[in-house]
Design a protein around this motif. Sequence first.
Motif, PDB file in Angstrom:
ATOM      1  N   ASN A 124       0.789  -1.327   0.030  1.00  0.00           N
ATOM      2  CA  ASN A 124      -0.125  -0.086   0.059  1.00  0.00           C
ATOM      3  C   ASN A 124       0.877   1.189   0.085  1.00  0.00           C
ATOM      4  OD1 ASN A 124      -2.827  -1.116   0.455  1.00  0.00           O
ATOM      5  ND2 ASN A 124      -1.583  -2.012   2.089  1.00  0.00           N
ATOM      6  N   MET A 125       0.336   2.452  -0.532  1.00  0.00           N
ATOM      7  CA  MET A 125       1.142   3.523  -0.468  1.00  0.00           C
ATOM      8  C   MET A 125       0.421   4.256   0.893  1.00  0.00           C
ATOM      9  SD  MET A 125       1.211   6.552  -3.429  1.00  0.00           S
ATOM     10  CE  MET A 125      -0.650   7.240  -3.285  1.00  0.00           C
ATOM     11  N   GLN A 126       1.060   4.800   1.730  1.00  0.00           N
ATOM     12  CA  GLN A 126       0.670   5.592   2.816  1.00  0.00           C
ATOM     13  C   GLN A 126       0.370   6.854   2.918  1.00  0.00           C
ATOM     14  OE1 GLN A 126       3.103   4.412   6.126  1.00  0.00           O
ATOM     15  NE2 GLN A 126       4.003   2.498   5.180  1.00  0.00           N
ATOM     16  N   VAL A 127      -0.614   7.522   2.951  1.00  0.00           N
ATOM     17  CA  VAL A 127      -0.777   8.935   2.695  1.00  0.00           C
ATOM     18  C   VAL A 127      -1.588   9.627   3.967  1.00  0.00           C
ATOM     19  CG1 VAL A 127      -1.209   8.656   0.143  1.00  0.00           C
ATOM     20  CG2 VAL A 127      -3.057   8.523   1.773  1.00  0.00           C
ATOM     21  N   SER A 128      -1.325  10.813   4.071  1.00  0.00           N
ATOM     22  CA  SER A 128      -1.905  11.682   5.105  1.00  0.00           C
ATOM     23  C   SER A 128      -2.753  12.671   4.243  1.00  0.00           C
ATOM     24  CB  SER A 128      -0.809  12.788   5.852  1.00  0.00           C
ATOM     25  OG  SER A 128      -1.471  13.558   6.614  1.00  0.00           O
ATOM     26  N   VAL A 129      -3.997  12.603   4.678  1.00  0.00           N
ATOM     27  CA  VAL A 129      -5.049  13.526   4.115  1.00  0.00           C
ATOM     28  C   VAL A 129      -5.755  14.626   5.038  1.00  0.00           C
ATOM     29  CG1 VAL A 129      -7.321  13.654   3.003  1.00  0.00           C
ATOM     30  CG2 VAL A 129      -5.731  11.573   2.684  1.00  0.00           C
ATOM     31  N   GLU A 130      -5.479  15.791   4.522  1.00  0.00           N
ATOM     32  CA  GLU A 130      -5.929  17.052   5.354  1.00  0.00           C
ATOM     33  C   GLU A 130      -6.716  17.856   4.582  1.00  0.00           C
ATOM     34  OE1 GLU A 130      -3.204  19.720   7.242  1.00  0.00           O
ATOM     35  OE2 GLU A 130      -1.703  18.176   6.614  1.00  0.00           O
ATOM     36  N   ASN A 131      -7.276  18.948   5.035  1.00  0.00           N
ATOM     37  CA  ASN A 131      -7.865  20.163   4.327  1.00  0.00           C
ATOM     38  C   ASN A 131      -6.865  20.796   3.560  1.00  0.00           C
ATOM     39  OD1 ASN A 131     -10.524  19.457   5.621  1.00  0.00           O
ATOM     40  ND2 ASN A 131     -10.072  20.787   7.298  1.00  0.00           N
ATOM     41  N   ALA A 132      -7.445  21.265   2.485  1.00  0.00           N
ATOM     42  CA  ALA A 132      -6.448  22.025   1.513  1.00  0.00           C
ATOM     43  C   ALA A 132      -6.805  23.584   1.782  1.00  0.00           C
ATOM     44  CB  ALA A 132      -7.024  21.617   0.315  1.00  0.00           C
ATOM     45  N   GLU A 133      -5.625  24.338   1.638  1.00  0.00           N
ATOM     46  CA  GLU A 133      -5.789  26.002   1.682  1.00  0.00           C
ATOM     47  C   GLU A 133      -5.284  26.371   0.466  1.00  0.00           C
ATOM     48  OE1 GLU A 133      -4.875  29.306   4.955  1.00  0.00           O
ATOM     49  OE2 GLU A 133      -4.195  27.372   5.366  1.00  0.00           O
ATOM     50  N   THR A 134      -5.809  27.390   0.014  1.00  0.00           N
ATOM     51  CA  THR A 134      -5.191  28.274  -0.778  1.00  0.00           C
ATOM     52  C   THR A 134      -5.048  29.860  -0.523  1.00  0.00           C
ATOM     53  OG1 THR A 134      -6.183  27.056  -2.831  1.00  0.00           O
ATOM     54  CG2 THR A 134      -5.519  29.325  -3.438  1.00  0.00           C
ATOM     55  N   LYS A 135      -3.788  30.390  -0.758  1.00  0.00           N
ATOM     56  CA  LYS A 135      -3.588  31.697  -0.035  1.00  0.00           C
ATOM     57  C   LYS A 135      -2.476  32.525  -0.992  1.00  0.00           C
ATOM     58  CE  LYS A 135      -2.309  33.634   4.250  1.00  0.00           C
ATOM     59  NZ  LYS A 135      -1.777  33.110   5.643  1.00  0.00           N
ATOM     60  N   GLN A 136      -2.680  33.686  -1.294  1.00  0.00           N
ATOM     61  CA  GLN A 136      -1.778  34.428  -1.849  1.00  0.00           C
ATOM     62  C   GLN A 136      -0.966  35.232  -1.144  1.00  0.00           C
ATOM     63  OE1 GLN A 136      -4.197  37.260  -4.381  1.00  0.00           O
ATOM     64  NE2 GLN A 136      -3.769  35.942  -6.122  1.00  0.00           N
ATOM     65  N   PHE A 137       0.646  35.052  -1.576  1.00  0.00           N
ATOM     66  CA  PHE A 137       1.700  35.857  -0.688  1.00  0.00           C
ATOM     67  C   PHE A 137       2.136  36.970  -1.693  1.00  0.00           C
ATOM     68  CE2 PHE A 137       0.978  31.750   1.126  1.00  0.00           C
ATOM     69  CZ  PHE A 137       1.155  31.931   2.557  1.00  0.00           C
ATOM     70  N   VAL A 138       2.804  37.897  -1.278  1.00  0.00           N
ATOM     71  CA  VAL A 138       3.461  39.108  -1.719  1.00  0.00           C
ATOM     72  C   VAL A 138       4.834  38.558  -1.752  1.00  0.00           C
ATOM     73  CG1 VAL A 138       4.308  41.482  -1.740  1.00  0.00           C
ATOM     74  CG2 VAL A 138       1.943  41.016  -1.414  1.00  0.00           C
ATOM     75  N   ILE A 139       5.717  38.725  -2.794  1.00  0.00           N
ATOM     76  CA  ILE A 139       7.038  38.153  -2.749  1.00  0.00           C
ATOM     77  C   ILE A 139       7.979  39.364  -2.759  1.00  0.00           C
ATOM     78  CG2 ILE A 139       8.753  37.046  -4.254  1.00  0.00           C
ATOM     79  CD1 ILE A 139       6.719  35.725  -6.150  1.00  0.00           C
ATOM     80  N   GLU A 140       8.901  38.849  -1.594  1.00  0.00           N
ATOM     81  CA  GLU A 140       9.734  39.928  -1.274  1.00  0.00           C
ATOM     82  C   GLU A 140      11.083  39.790  -2.300  1.00  0.00           C
ATOM     83  OE1 GLU A 140      10.505  40.119   2.679  1.00  0.00           O
ATOM     84  OE2 GLU A 140       8.519  40.123   3.440  1.00  0.00           O
ATOM     85  N   ALA A 141      11.625  40.868  -2.692  1.00  0.00           N
ATOM     86  CA  ALA A 141      13.052  40.772  -3.722  1.00  0.00           C
ATOM     87  C   ALA A 141      14.104  41.049  -2.774  1.00  0.00           C
ATOM     88  CB  ALA A 141      12.892  41.672  -4.703  1.00  0.00           C
ATOM     89  N   GLY A 142      15.095  40.395  -2.760  1.00  0.00           N
ATOM     90  CA  GLY A 142      16.374  40.531  -2.104  1.00  0.00           C
ATOM     91  C   GLY A 142      17.479  40.102  -2.910  1.00  0.00           C
ATOM     92  N   THR A 143      18.705  40.429  -2.385  1.00  0.00           N
ATOM     93  CA  THR A 143      19.843  40.080  -2.988  1.00  0.00           C
ATOM     94  C   THR A 143      20.904  39.455  -1.833  1.00  0.00           C
ATOM     95  OG1 THR A 143      20.930  42.331  -2.207  1.00  0.00           O
ATOM     96  CG2 THR A 143      19.762  42.312  -4.334  1.00  0.00           C
ATOM     97  N   THR A 144      21.855  38.481  -2.443  1.00  0.00           N
ATOM     98  CA  THR A 144      23.002  38.166  -1.709  1.00  0.00           C
ATOM     99  C   THR A 144      24.291  38.659  -2.435  1.00  0.00           C
ATOM    100  OG1 THR A 144      22.913  36.077  -3.004  1.00  0.00           O
ATOM    101  CG2 THR A 144      21.622  36.300  -1.031  1.00  0.00           C
ATOM    102  N   GLY A 145      25.224  38.668  -1.567  1.00  0.00           N
ATOM    103  CA  GLY A 145      26.665  38.747  -1.991  1.00  0.00           C
ATOM    104  C   GLY A 145      26.823  40.510  -2.125  1.00  0.00           C
ATOM    105  N   THR A 146      28.056  40.873  -2.605  1.00  0.00           N
ATOM    106  CA  THR A 146      28.583  42.326  -2.494  1.00  0.00           C
ATOM    107  C   THR A 146      28.892  42.688  -3.862  1.00  0.00           C
ATOM    108  OG1 THR A 146      29.339  41.944  -0.317  1.00  0.00           O
ATOM    109  CG2 THR A 146      30.288  43.892  -1.268  1.00  0.00           C
ATOM    110  N   PRO A 147      28.325  43.765  -4.563  1.00  0.00           N
ATOM    111  CA  PRO A 147      28.756  44.288  -5.748  1.00  0.00           C
ATOM    112  C   PRO A 147      30.578  44.559  -5.729  1.00  0.00           C
ATOM    113  CG  PRO A 147      26.819  45.116  -4.919  1.00  0.00           C
ATOM    114  CD  PRO A 147      27.505  44.736  -3.666  1.00  0.00           C
ATOM    115  N   ALA A 148      31.171  44.858  -7.034  1.00  0.00           N
ATOM    116  CA  ALA A 148      32.125  45.231  -7.118  1.00  0.00           C
ATOM    117  C   ALA A 148      32.543  46.722  -6.426  1.00  0.00           C
ATOM    118  CB  ALA A 148      32.375  45.679  -8.678  1.00  0.00           C
ATOM    119  N   ASP A 149      33.900  46.876  -5.976  1.00  0.00           N
ATOM    120  CA  ASP A 149      34.098  48.058  -5.322  1.00  0.00           C
ATOM    121  C   ASP A 149      33.602  49.310  -5.893  1.00  0.00           C
ATOM    122  OD1 ASP A 149      35.442  46.465  -3.351  1.00  0.00           O
ATOM    123  OD2 ASP A 149      37.428  46.649  -4.425  1.00  0.00           O
TER     124      ASP A 149
END
Length: 444
Positions: A124-149
């Motif tokens: 058998n395939m074991q599964v967990s079943v629960e209520n579904a939820e749909t939600k919208q999120f605002v995406i935050e833009a970010g950076t990593t690292g350091t630009p040139a001098d």
Amino acid sequence: MKTVWKVISNNWGLKLLAVILAIIFWMIVVNINDPQTTKQFTAEVTVENEDVITDMGKVYEVLNDSNICVFTVTAPRSVVEQLNSSDFTVTADMGQIEGLSLVPIEVTANRYANQISITKTTQNMQVSVENAETKQFVIEAGTTGTPADGYAVGTVSVSPNVITVTGAESIVSEISTVKATISVEGMSENIKDKISPVFYDEDGKEISSDSLTLSRDTVTVKAKIVDQTSVPISFEPEGTPADGYEVTSVLCSPETIAVQGDDSVLSELGEIVLPSTLLDVTDAKKDKSVEVDITDYLPDGVTLTDDADKTVTIAVTIEKVASKTYSVSTENLSVKNLGDGLESAFKKDTVKITIMGNSEDLKDLSADEITGSVDASDLGEGTYKLSISLSLDEDKYTVDGLPTVSITITSESSTEQEDSSDTDAETDTDTESESDSDETDSSE
């Protein structure tokens, strides 16, 4: 005809036995040359009829990697050697789910089906079943690292900046922020890239999106790379402290701040001057300070490199004015604009001058360091009381009152005549002394 039938029907028992023995011998020979063997296979389970769950407003999650089925195949060696996992179809029909936790697995052979037998290790395939939820999120833009001098990160944007997430209620409810981060390491020009959004809970811990359904897999992140420089901050307080008090120092912390913007704007930005109205020291007798948001005073097109540096503290030190009286030699004073044929002489060897300032500065100042001058413009012979103009560091010292000195101006000819008279008088005195001496000698 009878003869043929007689041949067939005679000793039919022996003949039947012969056929059976022939079959047995054939099977023995075949099994010796192509024996039965077993082989284990693994294959990923294909889920069918998922809409049975979704139509219930629920979602499922496979547990314990049970969507990988292990099964054993028994067949002639010649058959087994030609089989691989792709020769089998492994399915789990969500319509057959039991207790919202187990889904039976079916394994069927795509070929040699009548020559093989299949034994499933994973039933058998074991599964967990629960209520579904749909939600919208605002995406935050970010950076990593350091630009040139000499460069910094300007504006960072993401498009689209909203993502719709569907998944188990227990997972979606944990999502606090969604970020799309682009690397700017060593960059000296604008950059953009396709980035997969990353989900985080309120503690900043990453949440896996493997079991989530997203409205899009990637978003476009753009980072503007701008010029960067450091500029000093200057400030002068408004007003004047109470009588007998003075401003001894004005400090901005930090003294310089890193800013960014187009090169055409930064090249003309020598300093950031804060308005004096930010701190009024009128009638103040003690130190004053204030915190300001320097972003309110940046020129158009200029922003801070780091928003954490936006608070600047202005501290003004106010101290009681100290005073000290010095005996300044008149040799330290010069006479300016004395007329031709005239000469001057001060009536006294020293003059008292009172100077106010910081006690430490007054301690460091000696009378020998105090110099000045008087102006004899349009003055003839006579005795005068003239104002002294001192040469002092006006940022440190203030003269108390208006110091004066007495000076006598005479003509050079008068001085010469006086000198001649003094000389003649001295000569007569010497002659008389010699005459008296001669008379004394004679009497002896």
